[in-house]
Design a protein around this motif. Structure first.
Motif, PDB file in Angstrom:
ATOM      1  N   GLY A  12      40.587  43.583 -16.986  1.00 46.49           N
ATOM      2  CA  GLY A  12      41.201  43.345 -15.689  1.00 46.49           C
ATOM      3  C   GLY A  12      40.890  42.007 -15.038  1.00 46.49           C
ATOM      4  O   GLY A  12      41.438  41.699 -13.984  1.00 46.49           O
ATOM      5  N   GLY A  13      40.033  41.214 -15.639  1.00 42.31           N
ATOM      6  CA  GLY A  13      39.740  39.916 -15.051  1.00 42.31           C
ATOM      7  C   GLY A  13      40.910  38.965 -15.188  1.00 42.31           C
ATOM      8  O   GLY A  13      41.899  39.255 -15.859  1.00 42.31           O
ATOM      9  N   GLY A  14      40.785  37.826 -14.531  1.00 42.21           N
ATOM     10  CA  GLY A  14      41.838  36.830 -14.625  1.00 42.21           C
ATOM     11  C   GLY A  14      41.711  35.778 -13.550  1.00 42.21           C
ATOM     12  O   GLY A  14      40.687  35.681 -12.874  1.00 42.21           O
ATOM     13  N   LEU A  15      42.774  35.003 -13.414  1.00 36.42           N
ATOM     14  CA  LEU A  15      42.836  33.918 -12.426  1.00 36.42           C
ATOM     15  C   LEU A  15      43.689  34.380 -11.252  1.00 36.42           C
ATOM     16  O   LEU A  15      44.805  34.866 -11.440  1.00 36.42           O
ATOM     17  CB  LEU A  15      43.433  32.669 -13.065  1.00 36.42           C
ATOM     18  CG  LEU A  15      43.706  31.484 -12.138  1.00 36.42           C
ATOM     19  CD1 LEU A  15      42.408  30.958 -11.551  1.00 36.42           C
ATOM     20  CD2 LEU A  15      44.449  30.391 -12.900  1.00 36.42           C
ATOM     21  N   VAL A  16      43.165  34.213 -10.052  1.00 36.91           N
ATOM     22  CA  VAL A  16      43.884  34.622  -8.848  1.00 36.91           C
ATOM     23  C   VAL A  16      43.622  33.598  -7.756  1.00 36.91           C
ATOM     24  O   VAL A  16      42.587  32.917  -7.765  1.00 36.91           O
ATOM     25  CB  VAL A  16      43.443  36.039  -8.423  1.00 36.91           C
ATOM     26  CG1 VAL A  16      41.977  36.067  -7.999  1.00 36.91           C
ATOM     27  CG2 VAL A  16      44.344  36.604  -7.344  1.00 36.91           C
ATOM     28  N   ARG A  17      44.537  33.495  -6.829  1.00 33.28           N
ATOM     29  CA  ARG A  17      44.379  32.557  -5.734  1.00 33.28           C
ATOM     30  C   ARG A  17      43.505  33.142  -4.624  1.00 33.28           C
ATOM     31  O   ARG A  17      43.341  34.359  -4.514  1.00 33.28           O
ATOM     32  CB  ARG A  17      45.741  32.174  -5.159  1.00 33.28           C
ATOM     33  CG  ARG A  17      46.582  31.331  -6.090  1.00 33.28           C
ATOM     34  CD  ARG A  17      47.861  30.875  -5.420  1.00 33.28           C
ATOM     35  NE  ARG A  17      48.657  30.008  -6.278  1.00 33.28           N
ATOM     36  CZ  ARG A  17      49.804  29.455  -5.929  1.00 33.28           C
ATOM     37  NH1 ARG A  17      50.297  29.693  -4.728  1.00 33.28           N
ATOM     38  NH2 ARG A  17      50.453  28.665  -6.763  1.00 33.28           N
ATOM     39  N   ASN A  18      42.971  32.275  -3.828  1.00 33.06           N
ATOM     40  CA  ASN A  18      42.195  32.666  -2.650  1.00 33.06           C
ATOM     41  C   ASN A  18      42.996  33.671  -1.812  1.00 33.06           C
ATOM     42  O   ASN A  18      44.160  33.433  -1.492  1.00 33.06           O
ATOM     43  CB  ASN A  18      41.878  31.416  -1.830  1.00 33.06           C
ATOM     44  CG  ASN A  18      40.903  31.693  -0.710  1.00 33.06           C
ATOM     45  OD1 ASN A  18      40.200  32.689  -0.698  1.00 33.06           O
ATOM     46  ND2 ASN A  18      40.859  30.786   0.248  1.00 33.06           N
ATOM     47  N   GLY A  19      42.371  34.804  -1.515  1.00 29.72           N
ATOM     48  CA  GLY A  19      43.045  35.839  -0.758  1.00 29.72           C
ATOM     49  C   GLY A  19      43.752  36.887  -1.604  1.00 29.72           C
ATOM     50  O   GLY A  19      44.255  37.886  -1.067  1.00 29.72           O
ATOM     51  N   GLY A  20      43.790  36.676  -2.893  1.00 26.79           N
ATOM     52  CA  GLY A  20      44.484  37.598  -3.784  1.00 26.79           C
ATOM     53  C   GLY A  20      43.642  38.811  -4.156  1.00 26.79           C
ATOM     54  O   GLY A  20      42.521  39.003  -3.653  1.00 26.79           O
ATOM     55  N   SER A  21      44.193  39.635  -5.047  1.00 25.93           N
ATOM     56  CA  SER A  21      43.545  40.882  -5.449  1.00 25.93           C
ATOM     57  C   SER A  21      43.532  41.022  -6.965  1.00 25.93           C
ATOM     58  O   SER A  21      44.413  40.506  -7.662  1.00 25.93           O
ATOM     59  CB  SER A  21      44.284  42.084  -4.854  1.00 25.93           C
ATOM     60  OG  SER A  21      44.255  42.075  -3.439  1.00 25.93           O
ATOM     61  N   LEU A  22      42.526  41.735  -7.439  1.00 28.85           N
ATOM     62  CA  LEU A  22      42.432  42.124  -8.837  1.00 28.85           C
ATOM     63  C   LEU A  22      41.788  43.499  -8.903  1.00 28.85           C
ATOM     64  O   LEU A  22      41.023  43.875  -8.002  1.00 28.85           O
ATOM     65  CB  LEU A  22      41.569  41.150  -9.645  1.00 28.85           C
ATOM     66  CG  LEU A  22      42.143  39.817 -10.072  1.00 28.85           C
ATOM     67  CD1 LEU A  22      41.052  38.968 -10.733  1.00 28.85           C
ATOM     68  CD2 LEU A  22      43.314  39.990 -11.022  1.00 28.85           C
ATOM     69  N   ARG A  23      42.079  44.231  -9.978  1.00 27.35           N
ATOM     70  CA  ARG A  23      41.399  45.497 -10.212  1.00 27.35           C
ATOM     71  C   ARG A  23      40.771  45.473 -11.591  1.00 27.35           C
ATOM     72  O   ARG A  23      41.467  45.279 -12.597  1.00 27.35           O
ATOM     73  CB  ARG A  23      42.334  46.687 -10.095  1.00 27.35           C
ATOM     74  CG  ARG A  23      41.564  48.015 -10.114  1.00 27.35           C
ATOM     75  CD  ARG A  23      42.438  49.233  -9.908  1.00 27.35           C
ATOM     76  NE  ARG A  23      43.086  49.656 -11.133  1.00 27.35           N
ATOM     77  CZ  ARG A  23      43.460  50.917 -11.355  1.00 27.35           C
ATOM     78  NH1 ARG A  23      43.216  51.859 -10.448  1.00 27.35           N
ATOM     79  NH2 ARG A  23      44.082  51.231 -12.477  1.00 27.35           N
ATOM     80  N   LEU A  24      39.472  45.657 -11.626  1.00 32.38           N
ATOM     81  CA  LEU A  24      38.741  45.743 -12.879  1.00 32.38           C
ATOM     82  C   LEU A  24      38.602  47.206 -13.287  1.00 32.38           C
ATOM     83  O   LEU A  24      38.477  48.085 -12.441  1.00 32.38           O
ATOM     84  CB  LEU A  24      37.354  45.122 -12.746  1.00 32.38           C
ATOM     85  CG  LEU A  24      37.281  43.687 -12.239  1.00 32.38           C
ATOM     86  CD1 LEU A  24      35.817  43.218 -12.233  1.00 32.38           C
ATOM     87  CD2 LEU A  24      38.139  42.767 -13.068  1.00 32.38           C
ATOM     88  N   SER A  25      38.626  47.432 -14.599  1.00 27.20           N
ATOM     89  CA  SER A  25      38.425  48.779 -15.140  1.00 27.20           C
ATOM     90  C   SER A  25      37.312  48.737 -16.178  1.00 27.20           C
ATOM     91  O   SER A  25      37.134  47.728 -16.874  1.00 27.20           O
ATOM     92  CB  SER A  25      39.701  49.283 -15.823  1.00 27.20           C
ATOM     93  OG  SER A  25      40.769  49.354 -14.920  1.00 27.20           O
TER      94      SER A  25
END
Length: 119
Positions: free
Chosen positions: A7-20
């Motif tokens: 679930g990792g990755g590159l995201v912009r400031n203020g964005g969201s990610l979900r790790l599993s």
């Protein structure tokens, strides 16, 4: 027993990610599951943890932005990360204390997954 993080990755400031993090193998129960992170040239730190009884604990830096949860039948723990900041950039590791039988438990680590937050 193995822990597989994703679930990792590159995201912009203020964005969201979900790790599993999914645990597989001979599992009697999961006593505790947690996420740690390690930024470059920094020590690994606890981000969030959840116990078998449902106790939750978060690092002060992520309170109100990150949520740890679990799917017990699937032996999977999640980390929902919202309002991400550049300082959240790190390799995230899942960790669990797992019983393969009633009498003893041990700690396991998953492979890291990189989270990069751009400014």
């Amino acid at each position: 027993v193995q822990l597989q993080a994703s679930g990792g990755g590159l995201v912009r400031n203020g964005g969201s990610l979900r790790l599993s993090c999914a645990a597989s193998g001979n599992i009697f129960s999961v006593d505790r599951a947690a996420w740690y992170r390690q930024a470059p040239e920094k020590q690994r730190e606890l981000v969030a943890e959840i116990t078998k009884g449902g106790y939750l604990n978060y690092a002060d830096s992520v309170k109100g932005r990150f949520t740890i949860s679990r799917d017990i039948p699937k032996n999977t723990v999640y980390l929902q990360m919202d309002n991400l900041k550049p300082e959240d950039t790190a390799v995230y590791y899942c960790n669990a204390e797992i019983r393969r039988d009633y009498y003893s438990s041990r700690e396991y680590w998953g492979q890291g997954t990189l989270v990069t937050v751009s400014s």
